[in-house]
Design an enzyme around this catalytic site. Structure first.
Site, mmCIF file in Angstrom:
data_model
loop_
_atom_site.group_PDB
_atom_site.id
_atom_site.type_symbol
_atom_site.label_atom_id
_atom_site.label_comp_id
_atom_site.label_asym_id
_atom_site.label_seq_id
_atom_site.Cartn_x
_atom_site.Cartn_y
_atom_site.Cartn_z
ATOM 1 N N TRP A 199 -21.417 -22.542 -19.127
ATOM 2 C CA TRP A 199 -21.782 -21.721 -20.516
ATOM 3 C C TRP A 199 -21.544 -20.243 -20.268
ATOM 4 O O TRP A 199 -21.649 -19.661 -21.351
ATOM 5 C CB TRP A 199 -23.154 -22.107 -20.954
ATOM 6 C CG TRP A 199 -24.267 -22.257 -19.879
ATOM 7 C CD1 TRP A 199 -24.502 -23.233 -19.006
ATOM 8 C CD2 TRP A 199 -24.703 -20.844 -19.269
ATOM 9 N NE1 TRP A 199 -25.372 -22.631 -18.015
ATOM 10 C CE2 TRP A 199 -25.515 -21.236 -18.199
ATOM 11 C CE3 TRP A 199 -24.765 -19.433 -19.734
ATOM 12 C CZ2 TRP A 199 -26.400 -20.445 -17.497
ATOM 13 C CZ3 TRP A 199 -25.529 -18.709 -18.890
ATOM 14 C CH2 TRP A 199 -26.399 -18.985 -18.017
ATOM 15 N N ASN A 200 -21.662 -19.869 -19.269
ATOM 16 C CA ASN A 200 -21.739 -18.386 -19.141
ATOM 17 C C ASN A 200 -20.727 -17.619 -19.359
ATOM 18 O O ASN A 200 -20.605 -16.494 -19.869
ATOM 19 C CB ASN A 200 -22.411 -17.858 -17.733
ATOM 20 C CG ASN A 200 -21.549 -18.269 -16.470
ATOM 21 O OD1 ASN A 200 -20.734 -19.087 -16.565
ATOM 22 N ND2 ASN A 200 -21.701 -17.626 -15.297
ATOM 23 N N LYS A 204 -13.817 -30.804 -20.143
ATOM 24 C CA LYS A 204 -15.262 -30.984 -20.769
ATOM 25 C C LYS A 204 -15.824 -29.547 -20.617
ATOM 26 O O LYS A 204 -16.469 -29.066 -19.476
ATOM 27 C CB LYS A 204 -16.027 -32.043 -19.632
ATOM 28 C CG LYS A 204 -17.637 -32.372 -20.211
ATOM 29 C CD LYS A 204 -18.400 -32.730 -19.074
ATOM 30 C CE LYS A 204 -19.411 -31.542 -18.806
ATOM 31 N NZ LYS A 204 -20.272 -31.045 -19.932
ATOM 32 N N GLY A 232 -19.149 -23.955 -11.724
ATOM 33 C CA GLY A 232 -20.439 -24.296 -12.267
ATOM 34 C C GLY A 232 -21.443 -24.200 -10.922
ATOM 35 O O GLY A 232 -21.035 -23.435 -10.084
ATOM 36 N N SER A 233 -22.421 -24.926 -11.013
ATOM 37 C CA SER A 233 -23.416 -24.757 -9.842
ATOM 38 C C SER A 233 -22.984 -25.423 -8.638
ATOM 39 O O SER A 233 -22.202 -26.288 -8.594
ATOM 40 C CB SER A 233 -25.094 -25.201 -10.452
ATOM 41 O OG SER A 233 -24.707 -26.661 -10.460
ATOM 42 N N GLU A 239 -15.433 -23.349 -8.135
ATOM 43 C CA GLU A 239 -15.878 -22.109 -8.448
ATOM 44 C C GLU A 239 -17.314 -22.363 -8.653
ATOM 45 O O GLU A 239 -17.711 -22.609 -9.601
ATOM 46 C CB GLU A 239 -15.107 -21.282 -9.529
ATOM 47 C CG GLU A 239 -13.577 -21.295 -9.583
ATOM 48 C CD GLU A 239 -13.443 -20.169 -8.377
ATOM 49 O OE1 GLU A 239 -14.076 -19.366 -7.935
ATOM 50 O OE2 GLU A 239 -12.124 -20.050 -8.125
ATOM 51 N N LEU A 240 -18.258 -21.965 -7.568
ATOM 52 C CA LEU A 240 -19.551 -22.293 -7.580
ATOM 53 C C LEU A 240 -20.318 -21.066 -7.521
ATOM 54 O O LEU A 240 -19.872 -19.969 -7.802
ATOM 55 C CB LEU A 240 -19.663 -23.509 -6.418
ATOM 56 C CG LEU A 240 -19.034 -24.589 -6.158
ATOM 57 C CD1 LEU A 240 -19.168 -25.430 -4.759
ATOM 58 C CD2 LEU A 240 -18.816 -25.272 -7.457
ATOM 59 N N CYS A 291 -21.678 -15.433 -11.972
ATOM 60 C CA CYS A 291 -21.845 -15.874 -10.611
ATOM 61 C C CYS A 291 -21.297 -14.526 -9.575
ATOM 62 O O CYS A 291 -21.690 -14.765 -8.450
ATOM 63 C CB CYS A 291 -20.599 -17.068 -10.269
ATOM 64 S SG CYS A 291 -19.089 -16.202 -11.097
ATOM 65 N N GLU A 315 -29.916 -17.769 -5.817
ATOM 66 C CA GLU A 315 -29.248 -17.229 -6.922
ATOM 67 C C GLU A 315 -30.132 -17.086 -8.023
ATOM 68 O O GLU A 315 -30.877 -17.870 -8.396
ATOM 69 C CB GLU A 315 -27.998 -18.305 -7.411
ATOM 70 C CG GLU A 315 -26.973 -17.642 -8.436
ATOM 71 C CD GLU A 315 -25.925 -18.685 -8.885
ATOM 72 O OE1 GLU A 315 -26.231 -19.807 -8.890
ATOM 73 O OE2 GLU A 315 -24.709 -18.018 -9.336
#
Ligand code: NAP
Length: 489
Positions: free
Chosen positions: A157-158, A181, A234-235, A256-257, A290, A391
């Site tokens: 969402w960021n 998604k 995401g996370s 991409e975490l 991130c 984080e």
């Protein structure tokens, strides 16, 4: 009807499968909440496993035609989509601010960066080069690149627009088809973008969107042998889960975490300029990035001056509804984000840090109902505190003093993450040493910027696998095939 209501009304709220807008098979919907007000602004289809299978069917049907489409034609469609995104940037930005909260000027900037991704890969697809290698006995060894097939893309969402365009653009440029998604917090940015992809002439089924039940959709995407790759942002926790779930089908992955970026200020750095850049970088999307500077290392000789100026600058950051004029920082995305930050600050304070400014939720007046947090500076932060390792994803600047270059390299690398890092110094030898020694996928040297459509973006360690953006971004969306060509029969 107000302009915002009109924009909300126009945004598609259904699934996008095979070029058609359809309801979820079970008829369910999810509420979308404006984080600045806590109000429900829309209901969007809640897709599940059956809808994901249908989207995969549509992507499978579209794949052979799209993969065979003349590259120039693919590029022309992508250029049309770029122009459409640019011409709709204002309304896409308002939509993003309504569901995500960031100031509308930042939202517009993100939409335009996303458009640049589409443009970049419209150009880059002409350069998906193979090679020839000399073989024995007059044989010619050909190495050529081919699309993978169906790509499953899962986004956060960021950055609800640019995380999508970063994945879809190289994927479709290389001839793949996609099932996307998006995040349930920000589905409207995704569907509105898709409406423009359709208007731009993308053939039906090349990109499909299933909003809804993350576990069900993720389970089908990772478990299906028809899906050849998962592209996830995401996370780290969810990335590891998807990594595990993809093992059975030996899927390609790009992950991409999370990140926990060090921002290092050496004693010879220009303090005023660095403070300005740090505040701008940190408060972009209110720290929910991130690559956000999460640990601010300041060399002892300038500690007092730097910290004083930083606190003064942070006090001037204007928090508010992202649709209002002059706002620097919007709300956080959800209630639980506030609880996480409160927890980190309480832990740090208990272990000896000082809350120099901020350190609490904002609830008065216009802040009531939203998820607002006061811009915060913590001083005297040490490795003993959770915030050193976790984080943050919010508007908190923990300041950590250091003495030597070797010490700060050790401190900066003491994390499981390895996404972005930044340092400021004039000394060429220090620039050389720190650029080499920092264990990160990206290093900003005298710069707070690391994300550009033309440069590879990504992390090492628990921050992920693969690269997005740049020439390297396409590598994750092609198979390399070797052909031994023997002219003599
Ligand atoms: P998240 O909770 O991991 O969610 C990301 C996406 O994964 C959402 O669409 C989410 O949907 C979905 N998801 C969750 N569980 C899933 C499952 N079991 N199967 C399939 N999909 C699943 O992350 P977030 O809170 O949205 O985003 C913040 C994180 O993203 C931060 O850690 C940040 O550092 C990272 N990030 C990294 C980069 C980068 O480029 N390295 C860029 C931006 C953000 P639901 O919400 O429905 O669960």
């Amino acid at each position: 009807m107000s302009r915002t209501d009109e924009i909300l009304d126009k945004a598609p709220k259904q699934l996008f499968i095979g070029g058609q807008w359809v309801d979820a098979e079970n008829g369910e919907t999810d509420a979308v909440v404006n984080p600045a007000t806590g109000q429900v602004i829309a209901h969007v289809a809640r897709g599940g496993a059956a809808d994901t299978e249908k989207a995969i069917d549509a992507a499978e049907k579209a794949f052979p035609g799209w993969a065979e489409t003349d590259p120039d034609q693919r590029a022309a469609i992508m250029r049309r989509i770029t122009d459409l995104i640019v011409s709709h940037a204002d309304e896409l930005a308002v939509l993003m601010t309504l569901e995500q909260g960031k100031p509308v000027a930042q939202a517009r900037g993100e939409v335009l960066i996303g458009a640049e991704s589409v443009r970049w890969y419209a150009e880059e697809l002409r350069r998906i080069y193979g090679e020839t290698v000399p073989g024995p006995n007059g044989q010619l060894f050909l190495v050529q690149k081919e699309p993978l097939g169906i790509v499953g893309a899962i986004t956060p969402w960021n950055f609800p627009s640019s995380m999508i365009t970063r994945k879809i653009s190289p994927a479709i440029a290389a001839g793949n088809t996609v099932v996307l998604k998006p995040s349930p917090e920000t589905p409207l940015s995704a569907t509105a973008l898709m409406a423009l992809f359709k208007e731009g002439g993308l053939p039906d089924g090349v990109v499909n969107v299933v909003t809804g039940d993350a576990r069900a959709i993720g389970g089908v995407l990772t478990g299906s042998d028809r899906v050849k790759k998962i592209a996830f942002t995401g996370s780290t926790a969810v990335g590891k889960l998807l990594f595990g779930q993809s093992a059975d089908t030996v899927k390609k992955l790009s992950l991409e975490l999370g990140g926990h970026a060090p921002f290092i200020v050496l004693a010879d750095a220009p303090v005023d300029r660095v403070v300005t850049e740090l505040v701008a970088t940190k408060f972009r999307n209110n720290g929910q990035v991130c690559t956000s500077p999460n640990r601010i290392f300041v060399q002892q000789p300038i500690l007092e001056e730097f910290t004083g100026k930083l606190i003064a600058a942070v006090k001037k950051v204007k928090v508010g509804n992202g649709l209002d004029e002059g706002v620097d920082a919007g709300p956080l995305i959800r209630e639980d984000a506030i609880a996480k930050i409160d927890g980190q600050i309480a832990d740090a304070a208990k272990k000896g840090a000082t809350v120099a400014t901020g350190g609490h939720r904002l609830t008065d007046g216009a802040f009531a109902g939203g998820y607002f947090y006061a811009p915060t500076v913590l001083t005297g932060v040490t490795r003993a505190m959770n915030i050193f390792y976790q984080e943050t994803f919010g508007p908190v600047l923990p300041v950590i003093p250091f003495h030597t270059v070797d010490e700060v390299i050790d401190l900066a690398n003491d994390t499981e993450y390895g996404l972005a890092s930044y340092f400021y110094t004039k000394d060429p030898a220090t620039i050389g040493k720190m650029s080499r020694k920092l264990q990160y996928g990206m290093v900003g040297v005298n710069s707070g910027a690391v994300a550009f459509p033309q440069a590879p973006f990504g992390g090492i360690k628990h921050s992920g696998l693969g690269r997005e953006n740049g020439r390297q971004g396409i590598d994750g969306y092609v198979n390399t095939k070797f052909i031994n060509l023997n002219y003599e029969v």
